[in-house]
Design a protein around this motif. Sequence first.
Motif, mmCIF file in Angstrom:
data_model
loop_
_atom_site.group_PDB
_atom_site.id
_atom_site.type_symbol
_atom_site.label_atom_id
_atom_site.label_comp_id
_atom_site.label_asym_id
_atom_site.label_seq_id
_atom_site.Cartn_x
_atom_site.Cartn_y
_atom_site.Cartn_z
ATOM 1 N N ASP A 1 0.619 -1.107 0.008
ATOM 2 C CA ASP A 1 0.080 0.082 0.102
ATOM 3 C C ASP A 1 0.857 1.238 -0.015
ATOM 4 N N VAL A 2 2.016 1.259 0.807
ATOM 5 C CA VAL A 2 2.868 2.284 0.858
ATOM 6 C C VAL A 2 3.324 2.632 -0.460
ATOM 7 N N ARG A 3 3.880 1.556 -1.023
ATOM 8 C CA ARG A 3 4.648 1.420 -2.474
ATOM 9 C C ARG A 3 3.840 1.927 -3.406
ATOM 10 N N ASP A 4 2.467 1.731 -3.604
ATOM 11 C CA ASP A 4 1.473 2.100 -4.320
ATOM 12 C C ASP A 4 1.169 3.381 -4.450
ATOM 13 N N ASP A 5 1.326 4.319 -3.082
ATOM 14 C CA ASP A 5 0.999 5.568 -3.203
ATOM 15 C C ASP A 5 1.986 6.447 -3.650
ATOM 16 N N GLU A 6 3.411 5.942 -3.619
ATOM 17 C CA GLU A 6 4.521 6.616 -4.064
ATOM 18 C C GLU A 6 4.231 6.799 -5.634
ATOM 19 N N SER A 7 4.891 7.905 -6.431
ATOM 20 C CA SER A 7 4.880 7.790 -7.580
ATOM 21 C C SER A 7 5.949 6.808 -8.042
ATOM 22 N N GLN A 8 5.502 6.279 -9.362
ATOM 23 C CA GLN A 8 6.659 5.372 -9.580
ATOM 24 C C GLN A 8 7.805 5.918 -10.868
ATOM 25 N N GLY A 9 7.400 7.145 -11.162
ATOM 26 C CA GLY A 9 8.523 7.809 -12.129
ATOM 27 C C GLY A 9 8.396 7.298 -13.609
ATOM 28 N N ILE A 10 9.247 7.664 -14.279
ATOM 29 C CA ILE A 10 9.234 7.233 -15.747
ATOM 30 C C ILE A 10 9.994 5.856 -15.945
ATOM 31 N N GLY A 11 9.275 5.060 -16.841
ATOM 32 C CA GLY A 11 9.807 3.785 -17.001
ATOM 33 C C GLY A 11 10.782 3.713 -18.192
ATOM 34 N N THR A 12 11.788 2.650 -18.154
ATOM 35 C CA THR A 12 12.818 2.569 -19.192
ATOM 36 C C THR A 12 12.595 2.683 -20.539
ATOM 37 N N ALA A 13 11.260 1.859 -20.834
ATOM 38 C CA ALA A 13 10.904 1.826 -22.168
ATOM 39 C C ALA A 13 10.518 3.413 -22.622
ATOM 40 N N THR A 14 9.540 4.105 -21.781
ATOM 41 C CA THR A 14 9.358 5.458 -22.082
ATOM 42 C C THR A 14 10.586 6.306 -22.129
ATOM 43 N N LEU A 15 11.527 6.352 -21.472
ATOM 44 C CA LEU A 15 12.696 7.135 -21.520
ATOM 45 C C LEU A 15 13.385 6.842 -22.743
ATOM 46 N N VAL A 16 13.648 5.683 -23.157
ATOM 47 C CA VAL A 16 14.296 5.184 -24.530
ATOM 48 C C VAL A 16 13.551 5.941 -25.509
ATOM 49 N N MET A 17 12.253 5.652 -25.554
ATOM 50 C CA MET A 17 11.457 6.419 -26.717
ATOM 51 C C MET A 17 11.497 7.814 -26.947
ATOM 52 N N LEU A 18 11.588 8.378 -25.471
ATOM 53 C CA LEU A 18 11.695 9.772 -25.457
ATOM 54 C C LEU A 18 13.135 10.469 -25.975
ATOM 55 N N GLY A 19 13.953 9.498 -25.819
ATOM 56 C CA GLY A 19 15.414 9.728 -26.251
ATOM 57 C C GLY A 19 15.293 9.677 -27.882
ATOM 58 N N ILE A 20 14.917 8.578 -28.468
ATOM 59 C CA ILE A 20 14.797 8.202 -29.914
ATOM 60 C C ILE A 20 13.970 9.332 -30.468
ATOM 61 N N LEU A 21 12.879 9.708 -30.156
ATOM 62 C CA LEU A 21 11.772 10.868 -30.581
ATOM 63 C C LEU A 21 12.480 12.064 -30.317
ATOM 64 N N GLY A 22 13.300 12.343 -29.205
ATOM 65 C CA GLY A 22 14.168 13.814 -29.216
ATOM 66 C C GLY A 22 15.048 13.703 -30.228
ATOM 67 N N GLY A 23 15.683 12.701 -30.549
ATOM 68 C CA GLY A 23 16.519 12.810 -31.607
ATOM 69 C C GLY A 23 16.035 13.241 -32.964
ATOM 70 N N VAL A 24 14.970 12.510 -33.225
ATOM 71 C CA VAL A 24 14.199 12.580 -34.476
ATOM 72 C C VAL A 24 14.070 13.989 -34.493
ATOM 73 N N TYR A 25 13.253 14.622 -33.626
ATOM 74 C CA TYR A 25 12.944 16.010 -33.666
ATOM 75 C C TYR A 25 14.086 17.183 -33.822
ATOM 76 N N LEU A 26 15.230 16.637 -33.181
ATOM 77 C CA LEU A 26 16.462 17.425 -33.499
ATOM 78 C C LEU A 26 16.903 17.546 -34.893
ATOM 79 N N LEU A 27 16.968 16.308 -35.432
ATOM 80 C CA LEU A 27 17.278 16.080 -36.868
ATOM 81 C C LEU A 27 16.311 16.817 -37.839
ATOM 82 N N TYR A 28 14.727 16.785 -37.322
ATOM 83 C CA TYR A 28 13.863 17.729 -37.966
ATOM 84 C C TYR A 28 14.178 19.051 -38.036
ATOM 85 N N THR A 29 14.673 19.507 -36.788
ATOM 86 C CA THR A 29 15.196 21.131 -37.020
ATOM 87 C C THR A 29 16.103 21.264 -37.690
ATOM 88 N N VAL A 30 17.180 20.396 -37.901
ATOM 89 C CA VAL A 30 18.202 20.439 -38.713
ATOM 90 C C VAL A 30 17.800 20.627 -39.933
#
Length: 159
Positions: free
Chosen positions: A53-82
Motif C-alpha cells: 500500500d505504501v509503495r503504491d501511493d508513491e509515484s513510480q516515475g518514468i519507465g525505461t521503455a518510455t525514457l528510451v522512446m523519448l530519447g529516440i523521438l527527441g533525436g528525431v525532432y533534433l534532426l527535423y530541426t536541422v
Amino acid sequence: MSSDPDDDAPSWEGDAALDARRPAPHPSEQRATRPAPAPQGGDAAPSRDDQADVRDDESQGIGTATLVMLGILGGVYLLYTVGWVIGGVGMQAKAMFMLPAPLYLASMWIAALAPALWFVATLILTRGGRDWVRISALVVGAALLVPWPFVVAGGGGAL
C-alpha cells in the motif's frame, strides 16, 4: 532536519487560528508525512500488504521503455530541426521571386523551431498523463513535421 513547520517550533494556545489560514499541503506531501501503519501484535514487522500500500501511493516515475522512446523521438525532432534549416536555406534562392526576404526568413525560422516547440509542449502538457499519450503525441508530431524541403530536394543543393 524535518521540513514540517510543526516540528520547528512548539505549539501554543491560539495556534488554531493560524492553522485555519495555512494552505493545505500538496497531496504528495501528505503521503510523505503520513505515519507508517502500526505493527499489530508487538514488535512484528509490517505485513506485505501494508508495504505494498505504501509503495503504491508513491509515484513510480518514468519507465525505461518510455525514457528510451523519448530519447529516440527527441533525436528525431533534433534532426527535423536541422532538416528544416538546411532545406529552407537551400530553397531560399528559388522562393525569392514569390516572397520578400524578411518574410521568407521569418517563415523558415518558424518552421525550423516547430519541431522543438512541439517536443517541449508535448512534454509539458502531458506531464501528469500516461506514457502512451505522451509517446502518441510525439509520434503524431513526427509525422506532421517532416522537413519536406529537405526530403524532396535533398537539401535543395545546400549540401
